[in-house]
Design a protein around this motif. Structure first.
Motif, PDB file in Angstrom:
ATOM      1  N   ALA A 155       0.823  -1.200   0.000  1.00 45.69           N
ATOM      2  CA  ALA A 155       0.000   0.000   0.000  1.00 45.69           C
ATOM      3  C   ALA A 155       0.863   1.259   0.000  1.00 45.69           C
ATOM      4  CB  ALA A 155      -0.925   0.001   1.209  1.00 45.69           C
ATOM      5  N   LEU A 156       1.958   1.238   0.743  1.00 45.69           N
ATOM      6  CA  LEU A 156       2.856   2.402   0.757  1.00 45.69           C
ATOM      7  C   LEU A 156       3.430   2.654  -0.632  1.00 45.69           C
ATOM      8  CD1 LEU A 156       4.703   1.739   4.144  1.00 45.69           C
ATOM      9  CD2 LEU A 156       3.231   3.699   3.626  1.00 45.69           C
ATOM     10  N   VAL A 157       3.792   1.590  -1.337  1.00 44.69           N
ATOM     11  CA  VAL A 157       4.297   1.754  -2.710  1.00 44.69           C
ATOM     12  C   VAL A 157       3.210   2.354  -3.587  1.00 44.69           C
ATOM     13  CG1 VAL A 157       5.043   0.515  -4.771  1.00 44.69           C
ATOM     14  CG2 VAL A 157       6.031  -0.065  -2.551  1.00 44.69           C
ATOM     15  N   ASN A 158       1.985   1.855  -3.490  1.00 43.18           N
ATOM     16  CA  ASN A 158       0.890   2.373  -4.315  1.00 43.18           C
ATOM     17  C   ASN A 158       0.651   3.852  -4.084  1.00 43.18           C
ATOM     18  OD1 ASN A 158       0.523  -0.198  -5.301  1.00 43.18           O
ATOM     19  ND2 ASN A 158      -1.250  -0.668  -3.996  1.00 43.18           N
ATOM     20  N   LEU A 159       0.955   4.320  -2.863  1.00 43.63           N
ATOM     21  CA  LEU A 159       0.777   5.738  -2.540  1.00 43.63           C
ATOM     22  C   LEU A 159       2.037   6.552  -2.793  1.00 43.63           C
ATOM     23  CD1 LEU A 159      -1.285   5.409   0.764  1.00 43.63           C
ATOM     24  CD2 LEU A 159      -2.132   6.024  -1.498  1.00 43.63           C
ATOM     25  N   GLY A 160       3.071   5.904  -3.339  1.00 46.30           N
ATOM     26  CA  GLY A 160       4.305   6.604  -3.651  1.00 46.30           C
ATOM     27  C   GLY A 160       5.238   6.825  -2.485  1.00 46.30           C
ATOM     28  N   ARG A 161       4.987   6.180  -1.345  1.00 51.30           N
ATOM     29  CA  ARG A 161       5.826   6.343  -0.147  1.00 51.30           C
ATOM     30  C   ARG A 161       6.866   5.221  -0.136  1.00 51.30           C
ATOM     31  NH1 ARG A 161       1.046   7.479   4.232  1.00 51.30           N
ATOM     32  NH2 ARG A 161       2.761   7.229   5.717  1.00 51.30           N
TER      33      ARG A 161
END
Length: 934
Positions: free
Chosen positions: A750-756
């Motif tokens: 989820a963090l990757v999907n949000l660019g974090r």
């Protein structure tokens, strides 16, 4: 001598039942349709009203029908004797019936029945489980009637064992027939609920029947048939009125009538000849007064003995009766004593109560003082000594009571043992402080085992307040009882000032710090630190270290290692097991074998976890420990869910859920397993609302809510829920993923999907370090998969493919098939982006196989979407796989940015694919696309 040969007493041999058609119909109904499951009939009424006659009729009817009949009769003199009733019930069963039991159950039952000496620590659960196994085996062969007369006097250990067994035999061919005596019948409903209508026999399957008075005509026929005295109807009316229709009292009138001078038999008796005094109890006293002295002595002896045999009565009577055998025969012939199978019993409870009450206190005390010399059983001896006790401290009496307590405890009768230990302390002279404290401490331990936490606390506190040297041994009991009775905070409040007291001796301080590791020290000191300090002090104490407290310190030290990510401390756990084997009692949730079985799954060893959990379940089934079984089945269900074996997980839940008590509730592991099966059983749009509605349940529930949100594309919700869970776990020093819900892979994605990406890579680095150090392929695979997502988001598809190939390779050595499928799915997506369609298809098909085998429907939906060939548009054109994915996600309500993140492509590429979708499908807007997808 003839007494031993007499088959039955007059009380049970009279098969005639007078004017009880409705009651007999109820008894016959109890025995009807045995295949219909367990039922009970409770006959309720005053003493002498005829309950036993009906009870006997039921017993004889069952025997005539070929049933297995187990009978017991409670008696006031036996109500304090452990397992007296169980010995009655199982007296006629052959040794072979017990030989087939599991070893723990066999040892427990044989010790309880005095068929063998205790060989190990036995508790009421083991006896209850053995009783259940015996009854279940009997029910499998033929219908079984358990018949208990005078239930109100059945000893408590027997009642507990029967309650344990009966409520687990609700579908068996079992019937229960009991007679319960009341002074009044309005207050017995709670008794019936507690002891008969338990969980597996609902109250509607228990019929309660009040046995009422007889009318004058049945009483007239009763006296005529028993004493050949013919009463006119008016006389019978007077007897019915004066006796309240009670058959026992009516027969006493008949006995007095037959003894009247000049009153012949087989002739009518005028009402003026009836010997009915103002007080009916005078009839019993008159009956007793008419007995010859030696018969009276036999009756008194039998009334005051626990489980009197003919041989025991003979020894007791020898000093006061010239010919004991002849006196016993005359007592049986006169109808005041019954003989059956070598044992004696007062013919009716009212006679026993009357003869005991009539005996002068000094005479009763003298008899009880003689009995320890002839009684061999320590508990029996203790009971008689206690009855003879005059209330003054007496070291010898205290020693008798202590020995009786030890005997009862060895047989699993912990409630009786606790009572005797406490009375032993009461009898101990005040100068014998060490003896008194030891006995109080033992009483506290026994009360704790019996579940009487308040009394356990009272005893342990009394010991702690003294200045005796070994008072520290009462601390574990005191704190444990305080926890269960009043909660952890109360226990912590007691321990906190002791933990801060540096003036305590090293041994006591070691015990206190071990307990603080369990309940807290009031300062928030980590458990690991408290356990470390405790173990350092125990090292100073050496071989004299308190075993229970040392095991507690070692357990929390091992738990700290596990939660810190250092794996299972096998050496410490083995040492705990060795210590616990020397202890008389260990709380089941702290037993090393139970703990290890649950911990294996936390370190990814699902195969070993399954084997250990099944072994622990078998052992706890033998022990009858249902609360522990619920917990173990929950751990097993979660193990099977993670292992991709949904049918096995459901089976574990089906076995565990019926054992849950209303007080304890469903354990977290069971809730997590059940909810994961729910989540995997259908598409995410259907299951997410159910997961979101779960009550707050700590990290496991948070992990499920986060996974549901991830599958639904709600990355913000994933990060909100799981980010908070991760922060809380880190604050508590919990680094082991298996102890914090295994949510790291979901949070990282989820963090990757949000660019974090940096936050995601922090998680992957931690997983890869733990996985490398502890040889954990599951953690390695998840860490590499998060890195693959991050590289894909940056557009470095080669690096992404390399990381995901490493993830797949690691997960092939893992025991988590869904994790393998997720890594294959991610690899297939990246390979498709790299235009490597054949390898992408191979990876996606393998992922689908993993998900389908594990019953993970939402993940299987994702894999099928990747493999789908798309729909044809209005012009006959077919959507490409990527266009199909874009169309599906947009139709589900996702923004172009969210679609780009999920598919690892740029927003511009999403716009290009979406334009092609519009053209091919002949739609002009997102709403039209969504409508087409419905």
């Amino acid at each position: 001598m003839q007494s031993a040969a007499r088959p039955e007493s007059p009380r049970t041999a009279d098969a005639t039942v007078y004017s009880r058609d409705a009651e007999l119909a109820a008894v016959r109904g109890l025995l009807a349709a045995p295949e219909a499951g367990a039922r009970a009939l409770v006959l309720v009424g005053e003493a002498g009203i005829g309950k036993t006659t009906l009870w006997t009729a039921g017993v004889e009817a069952a025997r005539a029908a070929g049933w297995t009949v187990l009978t017991a009769r409670g008696a006031p003199e036996e109500s304090g004797l452990s397992f007296a009733g169980l010995m009655d019930l199982m007296e006629q069963l052959p040794d072979s019936r017990f030989a087939a039991l599991p070893q723990i159950q066999r040892a427990a039952v044989e010790a309880a029945l005095l068929r063998a000496a205790p060989t190990a620590s036995i508790g009421p659960l083991e006896v209850g489980a053995g009783t259940l196994a015996v009854l279940r085996g009997l029910c499998q062969e033929r219908p079984v009637l358990v018949a208990v007369d005078d239930l109100q006097w059945l000893d408590e250990p027997t009642t507990d064992a029967l309650w344990f067994a009966v409520r687990r035999l609700g579908t068996s061919a079992l019937r229960i027939l009991t007679a319960y005596r009341t002074a009044g019948v309005a207050d017995d409903e709670s008794y019936v609920r507690k002891y008969i209508a338990a969980d597996d026999i609902p109250l509607e399957n228990v019929e309660r029947l009040t046995v009422g008075p007889l009318g004058s005509e049945p009483i007239r026929r009763l006296i005529r048939d028993r004493y050949q005295a013919v009463l006119p109807l008016g006389a019978a009316d007077r007897i019915a009125e004066q006796t309240g229709g009670n058959p026992f009292w009516a027969l006493e009138v008949g006995a007095a009538l037959a003894a009247e001078p000049g009153v012949g038999r087989a002739r009518a008796v005028a009402a003026s000849e009836l010997p009915i005094p103002a007080s009916l109890s005078a009839l019993v006293r008159r009956r007793l007064g008419s007995l010859e002295p030696e018969v009276h002595e036999v009756l008194l002896t039998v009334a005051m003995l626990d489980q009197p045999t003919i041989a025991l009565a003979r020894r007791v009577l020898a000093p006061s009766v010239a010919a004991p055998d002849a006196a016993i025969d005359r007592a049986v012939a006169s109808g005041v004593v019954a003989a059956l199978s070598g044992r004696l019993r007062v013919a009716h409870p009212l006679l026993g109560a009357a003869v005991a009450d009539a005996a002068p206190p000094l005479a009763r005390g003298a008899l009880h003082r003689r009995l320890p010399e002839v009684v061999e059983d320590p508990e029996l001896r203790a009971r008689h000594v206690l009855r003879a006790w005059q209330g003054e401290p007496d070291a010898d009496i205290a020693a008798y009571l202590e020995a009786g307590s030890a005997s009862a405890a060895a047989r699993g009768a912990v409630r009786s043992a606790a009572e005797l230990a406490e009375r032993a302390a009461d009898c101990t002279p005040i100068t014998d402080r060490e003896d008194r404290c030891r006995r109080l401490r033992v009483a506290g331990e026994l009360h704790l085992r019996a579940g009487d936490y308040q009394q356990a606390r009272t005893c342990a506190e009394a010991v702690w307040r003294t200045g005796v040297e070994d008072r520290r041994r009462a601390l574990p009991v005191l704190v444990e009882a305080m926890w269960w009775a009043e909660g952890r905070h109360q226990a912590e409040g007691f321990v906190a000032p002791l933990a801060a007291n540096t003036e305590l001796d090293a041994h006591t301080r070691a015990v206190v710090l071990a307990l603080a590791a369990d309940v807290g020290d009031g300062l928030g000191t980590p458990r690991a630190e408290l356990a470390r300090r405790s173990l350092e002090l125990f090292d100073q104490v050496g071989a004299e270290a308190d075993g229970a407290a040392l095991a507690t310190a070692l357990l929390y030290s091992a738990l700290a290692d596990l939660e810190a990510g250092r794996g299972i401390a096998f050496e410490q756990m083995n040492r705990i097991g060795e210590l616990q084997r020397e202890l008389p009692y260990v709380v089941s949730s702290n037993r090393a074998d139970n703990v290890m079985a649950a911990w294996y799954k936390d370190v990814d060893d699902l195969d070993r976890s399954r084997v250990a959990l099944l072994a622990a379940i078998a052992a706890n089934q033998d022990l009858g420990d249902e609360p522990m079984l619920v917990s173990l089945y929950g751990h097993l269900a979660l193990t099977e869910v993670w292992a991709g074996r949904p049918a096995a997980a459901r089976d574990a839940l089906d076995r565990g859920i019926p054992l849950i008590s209303a007080e304890a509730g469903k354990p977290v592991g069971m809730t997590a397993a059940e909810s994961t099966l729910t989540l995997f059983a259908d598409s995410i749009g259907t299951t997410r609302p159910r997961i979101d509605s779960l009550p707050a349940g700590g990290v496991m529930v948070a992990s499920l809510i986060g996974l549901a949100a991830l599958l639904d594309g709600d990355d913000e919700a994933v990060v909100e829920v799981l980010g908070a869970a991760l922060a809380k776990a880190r604050q508590a020093g919990v680094r082991e993923p298996g102890r914090r819900g295994r949510f790291e892979g979901n949070l990282g994605q989820a963090l990757v999907n949000l660019g974090r990406l940096e936050e995601a890579r922090d998680i992957s680095a931690d997983l890869i370090e733990l996985g490398t150090r502890n040889h954990r392929p599951t953690l390695l695979g998840i860490g590499h998969r998060i890195d693959g997502f991050a590289f894909g988001a940056e557009g470095d598809l080669d690096a992404a493919a390399q990381s995901l190939e490493a993830a797949v390779e690691a997960h092939r050595d893992s025991q988590f098939p869904v994790e393998l499928g997720r890594s294959l799915l991610a690899l297939g997506q990246i390979q498709r982006r790299r235009k490597d369609r054949p390898q992408a298809g191979e990876a996606l098909r393998a992922a689908l196989e993993c998900f389908e085998a594990a019953g993970a429907v939402p993940f299987a939906d994702l894999a099928r979407a990747e493999l789908g060939k798309g729909r044809r548009g209005t012009g006959g054109e077919t959507l490409t796989p990527t266009e199909q994915q874009v169309a599906d996600l947009v139709a589900a309500g996702h923004t172009n940015r969210e679609v780009a993140a999920r598919l690892f492509i740029s927003i511009r590429t999403v716009e290009t694919h979406l334009a092609a979708v519009y053209r091919k499908l002949g739609v002009r807007s997102r709403s039209e696309l969504a409508a087409r997808h419905r």
